[in-house]
Design a protein around this motif. Structure first.
Motif, PDB file in Angstrom:
ATOM      1  N   ASP A  20       0.857  -1.185   0.000  1.00 17.76           N
ATOM      2  CA  ASP A  20       0.000   0.000   0.000  1.00 17.76           C
ATOM      3  C   ASP A  20       0.897   1.240   0.000  1.00 17.76           C
ATOM      4  OD1 ASP A  20      -1.643   2.191   0.735  1.00 17.76           O
ATOM      5  OD2 ASP A  20      -3.035   0.884   1.791  1.00 17.76           O
ATOM      6  N   GLY A  21       0.914   1.961  -1.118  1.00 18.99           N
ATOM      7  CA  GLY A  21       1.803   3.116  -1.243  1.00 18.99           C
ATOM      8  C   GLY A  21       1.560   4.171  -0.190  1.00 18.99           C
ATOM      9  N   ARG A  22       0.287   4.410   0.154  1.00 17.95           N
ATOM     10  CA  ARG A  22      -0.039   5.425   1.164  1.00 17.95           C
ATOM     11  C   ARG A  22       0.549   5.050   2.514  1.00 17.95           C
ATOM     12  NH1 ARG A  22      -6.237   6.954   2.982  1.00 17.95           N
ATOM     13  NH2 ARG A  22      -5.715   8.497   4.598  1.00 17.95           N
ATOM     14  N   LEU A  61       4.890   5.420   6.797  1.00 17.35           N
ATOM     15  CA  LEU A  61       5.931   4.744   7.576  1.00 17.35           C
ATOM     16  C   LEU A  61       7.307   5.346   7.289  1.00 17.35           C
ATOM     17  CD1 LEU A  61       4.831   0.989   7.274  1.00 17.35           C
ATOM     18  CD2 LEU A  61       4.457   2.552   9.197  1.00 17.35           C
ATOM     19  N   LEU A  62       7.553   5.733   6.042  1.00 16.01           N
ATOM     20  CA  LEU A  62       8.836   6.351   5.690  1.00 16.01           C
ATOM     21  C   LEU A  62       9.014   7.673   6.426  1.00 16.01           C
ATOM     22  CD1 LEU A  62      11.422   6.575   4.005  1.00 16.01           C
ATOM     23  CD2 LEU A  62      10.040   7.605   2.169  1.00 16.01           C
ATOM     24  N   GLU A  91      -3.832   8.495  10.544  1.00 17.68           N
ATOM     25  CA  GLU A  91      -3.866   8.299   9.095  1.00 17.68           C
ATOM     26  C   GLU A  91      -3.702   6.825   8.723  1.00 17.68           C
ATOM     27  OE1 GLU A  91      -4.517  10.557   6.511  1.00 17.68           O
ATOM     28  OE2 GLU A  91      -5.230  11.591   8.300  1.00 17.68           O
ATOM     29  N   LEU A  92      -2.871   6.107   9.472  1.00 14.44           N
ATOM     30  CA  LEU A  92      -2.695   4.673   9.201  1.00 14.44           C
ATOM     31  C   LEU A  92      -3.986   3.906   9.451  1.00 14.44           C
ATOM     32  CD1 LEU A  92       0.861   4.118  10.713  1.00 14.44           C
ATOM     33  CD2 LEU A  92       0.213   3.819   8.314  1.00 14.44           C
ATOM     34  N   ILE A  93      -4.669   4.236  10.541  1.00 12.59           N
ATOM     35  CA  ILE A  93      -5.940   3.568  10.839  1.00 12.59           C
ATOM     36  C   ILE A  93      -6.971   3.872   9.754  1.00 12.59           C
ATOM     37  CG2 ILE A  93      -7.897   3.537  12.454  1.00 12.59           C
ATOM     38  CD1 ILE A  93      -5.839   3.962  14.710  1.00 12.59           C
ATOM     39  N   LYS A  94      -7.015   5.123   9.305  1.00 12.89           N
ATOM     40  CA  LYS A  94      -7.949   5.503   8.239  1.00 12.89           C
ATOM     41  C   LYS A  94      -7.595   4.803   6.926  1.00 12.89           C
ATOM     42  CE  LYS A  94      -8.752   9.932   7.841  1.00 12.89           C
ATOM     43  NZ  LYS A  94      -8.454  11.399   7.865  1.00 12.89           N
ATOM     44  N   ALA A  95      -6.295   4.710   6.641  1.00 14.30           N
ATOM     45  CA  ALA A  95      -5.859   4.108   5.380  1.00 14.30           C
ATOM     46  C   ALA A  95      -6.228   2.633   5.290  1.00 14.30           C
ATOM     47  CB  ALA A  95      -4.349   4.275   5.215  1.00 14.30           C
ATOM     48  N   ARG A  96      -6.261   1.944   6.442  1.00 13.16           N
ATOM     49  CA  ARG A  96      -6.514   0.496   6.431  1.00 13.16           C
ATOM     50  C   ARG A  96      -7.840   0.129   7.093  1.00 13.16           C
ATOM     51  NH1 ARG A  96      -3.770  -1.813   2.687  1.00 13.16           N
ATOM     52  NH2 ARG A  96      -4.164  -3.806   3.731  1.00 13.16           N
TER      53      ARG A  96
END
Length: 392
Positions: free
Chosen positions: A202-204, A209-210, A318-323
């Motif tokens: 997942d690019g987002r 993470l980067l 944002e991670l929770i929203k993304a997944r």
């Protein structure tokens, strides 16, 4: 937050307070443990390594293996494991046993924080999710800033084990409270392990993470070398590094709590961009401010601490929203925690290499600032990706 969800979130934050203490107190206990177990300091220091490696590498694996319908149980088991491992550490009479218990405590801590953040987000209305995550991160920051000095004072009076007994007691209180007050959590989507690992494509997620990794290299890496930097740039005015560490930590507590309302009002990627910009500026100014005065340097240190701790609130949100649709947000949060610990290790290693190459200590602040700029550029790409997706 509605009152029905406030209590569990605050209890999760209490557990995070104990986790913050456990993460950092061992470093302060090393001289006492060195004497108590008659081991060299280099070996005693591996207690910190065991905890952080288990935390950073073990927790994503265990979160990935957790069944979708066992979210509440997984959180309680992880906290229970953390409590028992700290009690075992306090009772240990053999150094190898103590080392093993620190590793177990690290796994429990990492799984608990990831699950706790996800659980608190699930229990909160979407418009107050940022506040819930900020409460937990603020609890962890408070455990580091307030709990660690308190536990070290206790250790000086009653022995090194008393510090770990305090961590155990606080964790046990949180565990009992959560067993009584934590409601059933929404079951995550049942997903095979292979599908869960697909989030790495997942690019987002990978850009988020980067940015966390680069922020940790810059912020936590620089934290490792704050003492030599101050000694080299303040003309001996900084007789003790302790006041500056307190300023950094207090800034972190304020940043963790104050960021919550902003996360719920400002677009997460834009907020992260501003945080990374402030972090870069603060790190670049650090050596110059230290040269100008021992008191003046507290300003960039406070700003650095505030944004360094605050960053993970919008990042985790944002991670929770993304997944959210895939149901593996807790795994994404666990990977984010791993990125932080990996970044801290990389930053410390790179700083050590530069000092071995006889670079001046003040150059470390500029190098850390440059890494933060890379994080700014990565976040700009994230924003551009989001805008492009919105247009489509």
């Amino acid at each position: 937050m509605p009152r029905s969800t406030q209590s569990p979130v605050y209890l999760v934050a209490l557990g995070a307070f104990a986790l913050g203490m456990a993460s950092y107190v061992t470093a302060g206990l090393i001289p006492m443990i060195e004497t108590a177990f008659a081991v060299p300091v280099a070996l005693a220091a591996q207690l910190v390594t065991a905890f952080t490696l288990a935390y950073g590498l073990g927790s994503p694996l265990f979160v990935a293996l957790l069944p979708a319908e066992r979210q509440r149980g997984g959180l309680l088991v992880a906290l229970g494991l953390f409590v028992l491992a700290n009690a075992g550490s306090a009772l240990a009479t053999d150094f190898s046993v103590l080392l093993a218990f620190r590793a177990v405590a690290g796994v429990g801590a990492g799984v608990y924080l990831a699950m706790g953040i996800s659980a608190s987000a699930a229990l909160s209305p979407s418009e107050q999710r940022g506040k819930a995550i900020a409460t937990i991160m603020g609890g962890m920051a408070s455990g580091t800033v307030l709990g660690v000095p308190l536990s070290l004072l206790l250790a000086e009076r009653f022995g090194w084990a008393s510090a770990l007994w305090l961590v155990t007691a606080l964790g046990a209180i949180a565990l009992i409270g959560l067993m009584l007050r934590l409601p059933a959590l929404p079951a995550a989507t049942a997903t095979p392990l292979k599908a869960k690992l697909a989030l790495l494509a997942d690019g987002r997620v990978m850009v988020i993470l980067l940015v966390s990794l680069l922020a940790a290299i810059a912020s936590l890496g620089m934290y490792t070398f704050i003492a030599p930097l101050l000694a080299a740039t303040s003309q001996g005015l900084a007789r003790s590094v302790a006041p500056y560490l307190w300023v950094w930590g207090l800034g972190g507590v304020l940043g963790s709590f104050l960021i919550g309302p902003l996360v719920d009002r400002i677009q997460g990627p834009l907020l992260t961009l501003w945080i990374m910009l402030i972090l870069a500026v603060a790190l670049f100014l650090l050596p110059t401010a230290a040269m100008l005065g021992a008191w003046l340097v507290m300003l960039p240190i406070a700003a650095w601490g505030a944004v360094g701790w605050a960053l993970q609130v919008p990042q985790n949100n944002e991670l929770i929203k993304a997944r959210e649709l895939q149901g593996d947000g807790n795994l994404a949060v666990a990977l984010n925690e791993s990125a932080l610990y990996l970044g801290s290790a990389i930053g410390a290693a790179l700083g050590g290499v530069l000092l071995l190459q006889e670079w001046p200590a003040e150059a470390l602040g500029h190098c850390a600032g440059a890494v933060a700029v890379l994080g700014v550029l990565a976040q700009c790409l994230n924003l551009r990706r989001g805008l492009a997706a919105a247009v489509r």
